[in-house]
Design a protein around this motif. Structure first.
Motif, PDB file in Angstrom:
ATOM      1  N   SER A 119       0.907  -1.157  -0.100  1.00  0.00           N
ATOM      2  CA  SER A 119       0.057   0.106   0.011  1.00  0.00           C
ATOM      3  C   SER A 119       0.818   1.218  -0.056  1.00  0.00           C
ATOM      4  O   SER A 119       0.569   1.948  -0.711  1.00  0.00           O
ATOM      5  CB  SER A 119      -0.947   0.231   1.320  1.00  0.00           C
ATOM      6  N   TYR A 139      -7.947  -0.759  10.996  1.00  0.00           N
ATOM      7  CA  TYR A 139      -6.975   0.117  11.021  1.00  0.00           C
ATOM      8  C   TYR A 139      -7.102   1.292  10.056  1.00  0.00           C
ATOM      9  O   TYR A 139      -6.570   2.422  10.067  1.00  0.00           O
ATOM     10  CB  TYR A 139      -5.722  -0.809  10.686  1.00  0.00           C
ATOM     11  N   GLN A 140      -7.712   0.840   8.731  1.00  0.00           N
ATOM     12  CA  GLN A 140      -8.045   1.812   7.831  1.00  0.00           C
ATOM     13  C   GLN A 140      -9.038   2.952   7.875  1.00  0.00           C
ATOM     14  O   GLN A 140      -8.862   4.015   7.883  1.00  0.00           O
ATOM     15  CB  GLN A 140      -8.256   0.899   6.452  1.00  0.00           C
ATOM     16  N   LYS A 183      -8.280 -18.655   7.400  1.00  0.00           N
ATOM     17  CA  LYS A 183      -8.536 -17.346   7.905  1.00  0.00           C
ATOM     18  C   LYS A 183      -9.136 -17.102   8.974  1.00  0.00           C
ATOM     19  O   LYS A 183      -9.091 -16.164   9.843  1.00  0.00           O
ATOM     20  CB  LYS A 183      -9.374 -16.582   6.642  1.00  0.00           C
ATOM     21  N   GLU A 195     -13.119  -3.543   0.954  1.00  0.00           N
ATOM     22  CA  GLU A 195     -12.871  -4.334   2.434  1.00  0.00           C
ATOM     23  C   GLU A 195     -11.910  -3.394   3.078  1.00  0.00           C
ATOM     24  O   GLU A 195     -10.726  -3.044   2.686  1.00  0.00           O
ATOM     25  CB  GLU A 195     -12.072  -5.588   2.220  1.00  0.00           C
ATOM     26  N   SER A 241     -10.439  -2.549   6.948  1.00  0.00           N
ATOM     27  CA  SER A 241     -10.415  -3.085   8.350  1.00  0.00           C
ATOM     28  C   SER A 241     -10.185  -1.787   9.224  1.00  0.00           C
ATOM     29  O   SER A 241     -10.286  -0.653   9.050  1.00  0.00           O
ATOM     30  CB  SER A 241      -8.685  -3.455   8.427  1.00  0.00           C
ATOM     31  N   SER A 259     -14.171 -10.208   3.879  1.00  0.00           N
ATOM     32  CA  SER A 259     -13.633 -10.677   2.539  1.00  0.00           C
ATOM     33  C   SER A 259     -14.632 -11.377   1.743  1.00  0.00           C
ATOM     34  O   SER A 259     -14.699 -11.227   0.647  1.00  0.00           O
ATOM     35  CB  SER A 259     -12.422 -11.529   2.657  1.00  0.00           C
ATOM     36  N   SER A 298       2.058 -15.586   6.909  1.00  0.00           N
ATOM     37  CA  SER A 298       0.568 -15.028   6.950  1.00  0.00           C
ATOM     38  C   SER A 298      -0.392 -16.454   6.704  1.00  0.00           C
ATOM     39  O   SER A 298       0.055 -17.425   6.897  1.00  0.00           O
ATOM     40  CB  SER A 298       0.264 -14.448   5.592  1.00  0.00           C
ATOM     41  N   PRO A 314      -1.289   0.798   6.933  1.00  0.00           N
ATOM     42  CA  PRO A 314      -2.152   0.207   8.092  1.00  0.00           C
ATOM     43  C   PRO A 314      -1.464  -0.467   9.057  1.00  0.00           C
ATOM     44  O   PRO A 314      -1.997  -0.309  10.176  1.00  0.00           O
ATOM     45  CB  PRO A 314      -3.030  -0.614   7.122  1.00  0.00           C
ATOM     46  N   GLY A 374      -8.743  -2.706  -1.447  1.00  0.00           N
ATOM     47  CA  GLY A 374      -8.592  -2.428   0.146  1.00  0.00           C
ATOM     48  C   GLY A 374      -7.827  -3.654   0.589  1.00  0.00           C
ATOM     49  O   GLY A 374      -6.621  -4.022   0.060  1.00  0.00           O
ATOM     50  N   ASN A 375      -8.472  -4.549   1.385  1.00  0.00           N
ATOM     51  CA  ASN A 375      -7.643  -5.613   2.096  1.00  0.00           C
ATOM     52  C   ASN A 375      -7.811  -6.816   1.328  1.00  0.00           C
ATOM     53  O   ASN A 375      -7.304  -7.858   1.380  1.00  0.00           O
ATOM     54  CB  ASN A 375      -8.370  -5.856   3.534  1.00  0.00           C
ATOM     55  N   THR A 390     -16.927  -3.308   6.132  1.00  0.00           N
ATOM     56  CA  THR A 390     -16.027  -3.296   7.579  1.00  0.00           C
ATOM     57  C   THR A 390     -16.745  -4.126   8.550  1.00  0.00           C
ATOM     58  O   THR A 390     -18.040  -4.768   8.329  1.00  0.00           O
ATOM     59  CB  THR A 390     -15.727  -1.891   8.074  1.00  0.00           C
TER      60      THR A 390
END
Length: 467
Positions: free
Chosen positions: A20, A178-179, A351, A174, A176, A132, A449, A74, A153-154, A126
């Motif tokens: 980003s 944080y965003q 996830k 999408e 979060s 997602s 991840s 983020p 976005g995410n 959100t």
């Protein structure tokens, strides 16, 4: 790419040079700004310099003297648990702090939109879980009916990296916490709140701060239509705050598991696998979700309700939406069925990085051989109690697997590695059972991840099926 507006000839600092951050620097340059970049990682700075961006140590005295704004990636904290030193330096210098989401919302609309027959729409999603899937499902529905749609976005591309939306186009974001917490501009046409469960509490100084970050998308964004999951008190409260009364259909209430009153304006809910839409006291649509392979379980039915409501807000007919849902393939690492052999199903839900999402995955399947464990999040595993009724046995991975296993209320075997867990689960699984990866923990003790963790699970299963 979306060139950033209103930054001509300004020096704009960019902190964090991951995906980003670099995209933001490019979009700023496309908007005739001069990006000044910084990242603590020398390799990241080298990548930026290779693209011709100037890098500057932003904690040195006077570093912000000629800077008009600071754009923060983020993952970098701006307030809790404590501000990053660069952010604190910007705050002390009185320099506005923003992120790429704020830049996107102030830059996406152009004068060309006045010439379009149908102005583009931005839909922002959100919530704690299901973002997602809701975004991907809505994007799939729009593509199915031939609407120009982009995910960002995410999920998908960075918000500033997408193509400028065309006539009638839809951008599905999408976002979060944080965003939404930091963005100085939030103006979606439609905003969706899926649900709220504990997550990222250190970043927001508790549950109240976490909810406040999500709420900004609605309170400051002022969407034309708000779609609110009301299965938690926070969602009920948010829907009430945004509505002028029971008949205000600018708010669409969404639920999975409870019937919503038909008198409450506009509602979409799912019960026992059936989606129902009510508007002004009358049923306006219904879908049998049980046979849709890409949407297993009540948690995915809530996501289906949210995506359905957004599609309806855009004017799509119920039967058109149902036809699109039937072909939805699901997302990788989210209740993803990866194999079936000998009557045993293998499902990857890597996830499921927190307790609530793991509990929802556990409720979607029967007779489960459960692979779980990893980097435990704040709050422990208390929320899993009562959700493990279909678990035959747990196979625990992670560096702290033994401690994790001790907190479970089912038979558990400490395996530590994915290879050992898959081997043991497959050896003991019988026809009619499901081997499910739903870790209820972050991946960072063993993997970069959750995607890498899911890929490892898939590789281990496939390798043993070939033996």
């Amino acid at each position: 790419m979306i060139p950033v507006k209103g930054v001509t000839d300004q020096k704009i600092a960019v902190l964090g040079l991951g995906r980003s951050g670099l995209t933001t620097a490019r979009a700023l340059r496309a908007g005739a700004a001069e990006p000044i970049c910084w990242d603590d990682n020398p390799a990241a700075r080298a990548r930026a310099e290779d693209e011709g961006f100037a890098c500057r140590e932003l904690t040195k005295p006077g570093a912000f003297d000629d800077i008009a704004a600071l754009i923060v990636s983020p993952g970098i904290p701006h307030l809790y648990p404590r501000p990053n030193p660069v952010v604190r330096a910007a705050l002390r210098a009185g320099v506005p702090v923003d992120n790429d989401i704020g830049l996107f919302f102030r830059s996406v609309a152009t004068s060309e939109w006045e010439e379009f027959d149908t102005a583009p729409k931005v839909i922002a999603v959100t919530g704690s879980n299901g973002k997602s899937t809701t975004v991907a499902l809505l994007h799939h529905i729009l593509e199915h009916v031939g609407r120009d749609s982009q995910m960002a976005g995410n999920i998908g591309r960075g918000v500033l990296d997408i193509d400028p939306p065309r006539d009638g186009g839809v951008v599905v974001l999408e976002l979060s916490s944080y965003q939404t917490d930091l963005a100085r501009a939030l103006t979606p046409d439609v905003a969706i709140f899926t649900n709220l469960t504990p997550d990222h509490l250190d970043r927001h100084a508790g549950m109240g701060g976490y909810f406040a970050a999500k709420r900004r998308l609605f309170a400051e964004g002022g969407p034309d239509r708000a779609i609110i999951g009301v299965d938690e008190d926070e969602g009920l409260f948010l829907a009430d705050q945004l509505s002028e009364g029971p008949a205000d259909d600018r708010v669409i209430r969404v639920s999975s598991g409870q019937k919503l009153s038909g008198d409450a304006g506009w509602s979409v809910f799912a019960r026992k696998g059936f989606l129902s839409e009510y508007r002004k006291g009358r049923q306006a649509g219904s879908i049998d979700l049980r046979a849709i392979a890409g949407l297993p379980g009540a948690h995915n039915h809530q996501n289906a309700c949210a995506a359905y409501a957004a599609a309806r807000a855009l004017g799509l007919a119920p039967r058109v939406i149902e036809a699109a849902m039937q072909s939805y393939p699901g997302l990788p690492h989210r209740s993803q069925r990866i194999a079936e052999a000998g009557g045993v199903f293998y499902v990857n839900d890597s996830k499921a990085t927190n307790v609530d999402s793991a509990a929802k995955a556990l409720s979607a399947f029967k007779k489960i051989r459960w692979i779980c464990g990893g980097l435990e999040k704040d709050g422990g595993l208390e929320g899993l109690k009562g959700a493990t009724g279909e678990v035959l046995k747990a196979y625990v991975i992670g560096r702290e697997a033994a401690q994790f296993a001790m907190q479970l209320d089912v038979e558990a075997e400490v395996c530590t590695t994915m290879a050992a867990a898959v081997t043991r689960a497959m050896a003991e699984a019988e026809p009619g059972e499901t081997v499910l990866l739903a870790p209820a923990a972050a991946s960072f003790d063993q993997y970069d991840s959750f995607e890498k963790r899911g890929e490892d699970f898939i590789a281990e299963v496939q390798a043993r099926l070939k033996e």
